[in-house]
Motif scaffolding. Structure first.
Motif, PDB file in Angstrom:
ATOM      1  N   ALA A 117     -11.765  26.481   1.606  1.00 38.63           N
ATOM      2  CA  ALA A 117     -11.191  27.238   0.540  1.00 38.63           C
ATOM      3  C   ALA A 117      -9.946  26.475   0.256  1.00 38.63           C
ATOM      4  CB  ALA A 117     -10.985  28.799   0.609  1.00 38.63           C
ATOM      5  N   ASP A 118      -9.732  26.475  -1.405  1.00 34.34           N
ATOM      6  CA  ASP A 118      -8.574  25.592  -1.636  1.00 34.34           C
ATOM      7  C   ASP A 118      -7.198  26.185  -1.584  1.00 34.34           C
ATOM      8  OD1 ASP A 118      -8.864  25.605  -5.213  1.00 34.34           O
ATOM      9  OD2 ASP A 118      -8.324  27.226  -3.913  1.00 34.34           O
ATOM     10  N   GLY A 119      -7.189  27.305  -0.794  1.00 34.66           N
ATOM     11  CA  GLY A 119      -5.857  27.939  -0.639  1.00 34.66           C
ATOM     12  C   GLY A 119      -6.015  29.497  -0.090  1.00 34.66           C
ATOM     13  N   LEU A 120      -4.506  30.162   0.153  1.00 36.15           N
ATOM     14  CA  LEU A 120      -4.601  31.266   0.726  1.00 36.15           C
ATOM     15  C   LEU A 120      -4.277  32.377  -0.342  1.00 36.15           C
ATOM     16  CD1 LEU A 120      -2.746  30.422   4.014  1.00 36.15           C
ATOM     17  CD2 LEU A 120      -5.005  31.156   3.878  1.00 36.15           C
ATOM     18  N   PRO A 121      -4.435  33.662  -0.074  1.00 36.11           N
ATOM     19  CA  PRO A 121      -5.337  34.091   1.055  1.00 36.11           C
ATOM     20  C   PRO A 121      -6.588  33.903   0.889  1.00 36.11           C
ATOM     21  CG  PRO A 121      -4.805  35.911  -0.646  1.00 36.11           C
ATOM     22  CD  PRO A 121      -4.018  34.713  -1.131  1.00 36.11           C
ATOM     23  N   LYS A 122      -7.073  33.827   2.243  1.00 32.59           N
ATOM     24  CA  LYS A 122      -8.613  33.468   2.378  1.00 32.59           C
ATOM     25  C   LYS A 122      -9.475  34.874   2.372  1.00 32.59           C
ATOM     26  CE  LYS A 122     -11.305  32.773   6.155  1.00 32.59           C
ATOM     27  NZ  LYS A 122     -12.328  33.684   5.543  1.00 32.59           N
ATOM     28  N   GLN A 123     -10.229  34.692   1.583  1.00 31.19           N
ATOM     29  CA  GLN A 123     -11.216  36.000   1.530  1.00 31.19           C
ATOM     30  C   GLN A 123     -12.286  35.820   2.309  1.00 31.19           C
ATOM     31  OE1 GLN A 123     -10.432  38.699  -0.783  1.00 31.19           O
ATOM     32  NE2 GLN A 123      -8.522  37.431  -1.247  1.00 31.19           N
ATOM     33  N   TYR A 124     -13.041  36.911   2.635  1.00 21.54           N
ATOM     34  CA  TYR A 124     -14.391  36.714   3.419  1.00 21.54           C
ATOM     35  C   TYR A 124     -15.164  35.780   2.872  1.00 21.54           C
ATOM     36  CZ  TYR A 124     -13.586  40.766   6.511  1.00 21.54           C
ATOM     37  OH  TYR A 124     -12.837  41.552   7.459  1.00 21.54           O
ATOM     38  N   ALA A 125     -16.163  34.938   3.634  1.00 24.67           N
ATOM     39  CA  ALA A 125     -17.106  34.096   2.989  1.00 24.67           C
ATOM     40  C   ALA A 125     -18.344  34.478   3.489  1.00 24.67           C
ATOM     41  CB  ALA A 125     -16.621  32.731   3.593  1.00 24.67           C
ATOM     42  N   HIS A 126     -19.302  34.099   2.758  1.00 26.06           N
ATOM     43  CA  HIS A 126     -20.776  34.608   2.914  1.00 26.06           C
ATOM     44  C   HIS A 126     -21.655  33.097   2.909  1.00 26.06           C
ATOM     45  CE1 HIS A 126     -18.469  38.228   2.067  1.00 26.06           C
ATOM     46  NE2 HIS A 126     -18.365  37.688   0.963  1.00 26.06           N
ATOM     47  N   TRP A 127     -22.751  33.189   3.377  1.00 23.70           N
ATOM     48  CA  TRP A 127     -23.757  32.020   3.518  1.00 23.70           C
ATOM     49  C   TRP A 127     -24.990  32.565   2.833  1.00 23.70           C
ATOM     50  CZ3 TRP A 127     -21.877  27.096   4.157  1.00 23.70           C
ATOM     51  CH2 TRP A 127     -20.762  27.380   4.956  1.00 23.70           C
ATOM     52  N   TYR A 128     -25.735  31.588   2.122  1.00 27.96           N
ATOM     53  CA  TYR A 128     -27.061  31.723   1.833  1.00 27.96           C
ATOM     54  C   TYR A 128     -27.824  30.414   1.957  1.00 27.96           C
ATOM     55  CZ  TYR A 128     -24.842  35.312  -0.738  1.00 27.96           C
ATOM     56  OH  TYR A 128     -23.700  36.204  -1.414  1.00 27.96           O
ATOM     57  N   GLN A 129     -29.026  30.702   2.488  1.00 30.26           N
ATOM     58  CA  GLN A 129     -30.076  29.724   2.624  1.00 30.26           C
ATOM     59  C   GLN A 129     -30.905  29.658   1.278  1.00 30.26           C
ATOM     60  OE1 GLN A 129     -33.743  30.500   5.103  1.00 30.26           O
ATOM     61  NE2 GLN A 129     -32.687  28.686   6.294  1.00 30.26           N
ATOM     62  N   GLN A 130     -31.140  28.390   0.933  1.00 31.92           N
ATOM     63  CA  GLN A 130     -32.215  28.440  -0.124  1.00 31.92           C
ATOM     64  C   GLN A 130     -33.185  27.219   0.010  1.00 31.92           C
ATOM     65  OE1 GLN A 130     -30.959  27.343  -4.276  1.00 31.92           O
ATOM     66  NE2 GLN A 130     -32.461  28.841  -5.172  1.00 31.92           N
ATOM     67  N   LYS A 131     -34.414  27.446  -0.146  1.00 34.87           N
ATOM     68  CA  LYS A 131     -35.548  26.467   0.298  1.00 34.87           C
ATOM     69  C   LYS A 131     -36.051  26.182  -1.036  1.00 34.87           C
ATOM     70  CE  LYS A 131     -36.389  27.850   4.934  1.00 34.87           C
ATOM     71  NZ  LYS A 131     -37.417  28.449   6.034  1.00 34.87           N
ATOM     72  N   PRO A 132     -36.750  25.045  -1.136  1.00 33.28           N
ATOM     73  CA  PRO A 132     -37.157  24.633  -2.490  1.00 33.28           C
ATOM     74  C   PRO A 132     -38.054  25.784  -3.243  1.00 33.28           C
ATOM     75  CG  PRO A 132     -37.218  22.917  -0.883  1.00 33.28           C
ATOM     76  CD  PRO A 132     -36.942  23.877  -0.183  1.00 33.28           C
TER      77      PRO A 132
END
Lengths: 108, 121
Positions: free
Chosen positions: A24-39
Motif C-alpha cells: 500500500a502507498d501509505g498509512l493507515p493500512k486497511q485490511y487487505a483481501h486476495w482473489y484468485q482468477q483463472k482464465p
C-alpha cells in the motif's frame, strides 16, 4: 490516488512456496483481501482481513501483514494454483474498494 | 446457494447508454452491500461502483463518476448499473459482487459470472 502495488509475475515449481506481495502507498493500512482468477472465470476470494481464509479454500493458502505490505503465501504449490491473483483494500480517505494490478502466478 | 446473475451486456454506441442488472438469490439481499467490478480485455480488475444495503449511499470510481448510476431494488433482489455517455474504454466484462459481511462494506465473497459490454461504433 491510493494505490496497491503487486509484482506482475511470480514463478515457482510444484511443491515450492509462492509468495505474492501487495504494498500500500501509505498509512493507515486497511485490511487487505486476495482473489484468485483463472482464465475465463470469475474471481474467487482466497483470503480476507489479511489472514482469514474463507471456507473451502485449501490450508496451503495463508496471509500475513507487515507494515504497509501484505503477503499471500501458497505452501506446496500445485499446478491448479496457476492463476492471476489480485489484492484489494480500501482507501481510508476515499474509495472503499481498490484493487492491485494483479500478479500472474506461473507453476513451472 | 448464493447466486448472482448479470444481464444487460452487449454492444453499445460511443456516447450511448446501457443498463446492467444483477439478480441475486440465496441470501438476505437487503442486508448486504453490493458492487460492480469490471475487467477490460487482458487487463486487471477495476472496481466501478458500490451501494450499501439500504441503497442510501453509493460510491463510484473516478473513471465513471457522473456517467454511471448504481441502484438497487430490495423488493426484487436486484442491483443495477445505468451506464451513460459510454466510451470505448468502458469495454469490459462487468461482474456483480456481494460483500462478505452483512451491514458492512468490505471484500467480495461472491461474484457473478460477468456480462460483456462492448462499446464500439
Amino acid at each position: 490516488s491510493y494505490e496497491l502495488t503487486q509484482p506482475p509475475s511470480v514463478s515457482v515449481s510444484p511443491g515450492q512456496t509462492a509468495r505474492i506481495t501487495c504494498s500500500a502507498d501509505g498509512l493507515p493500512k486497511q485490511y487487505a483481501h486476495w482473489y484468485q482468477q483463472k482464465p475465463g472465470q470469475a474471481p474467487v476470494m482466497v483470503m480476507y482481513k489479511d489472514s482469514e481464509r474463507p471456507s473451502g479454500i485449501p490450508e496451503r493458502f495463508s496471509g500475513s501483514s507487515s507494515g504497509t505490505t501484505v503477503t499471500l503465501t501458497i505452501t506446496g504449490v500445485q499446478a491448479e494454483d496457476e492463476a492471476d491473483y489480485y489484492c484489494q483494500s480500501a482507501d481510508s480517505g476515499g474509495s472503499p474498494w481498490v484493487f492491485g494490478g494483479g500478479t500472474k502466478l506461473t507453476v513451472l | 446457494e448464493v447466486q448472482l446473475l448479470e444481464s444487460g451486456g452487449g454492444l453499445g454506441q460511443p456516447g450511448g447508454s446501457l443498463r446492467l442488472s444483477c439478480a441475486a438469490s440465496g441470501f438476505p439481499f437487503s442486508s448486504y452491500a453490493m458492487s460492480w467490478v469490471r475487467q477490460a480485455p487482458g487487463k486487471g480488475l477495476e472496481w466501478v461502483s458500490g451501494i450499501v444495503s439500504s441503497g442510501g449511499t453509493t460510491y463510484y470510481a473516478d473513471s465513471v463518476k457522473g456517467r454511471f448510476t448504481i441502484s438497487r431494488d430490495n423488493s426484487k433482489n436486484t442491483v443495477s448499473l445505468q451506464m451513460n455517455s459510454l466510451r470505448a474504454e468502458d469495454t469490459a466484462v462487468y461482474y456483480c459482487a456481494k460483500v462478505i459481511t452483512s451491514g458492512q462494506l468490505g471484500p467480495f465473497h461472491y461474484w457473478g459470472q460477468g456480462t460483456l459490454v462492448t462499446v464500439s461504433s
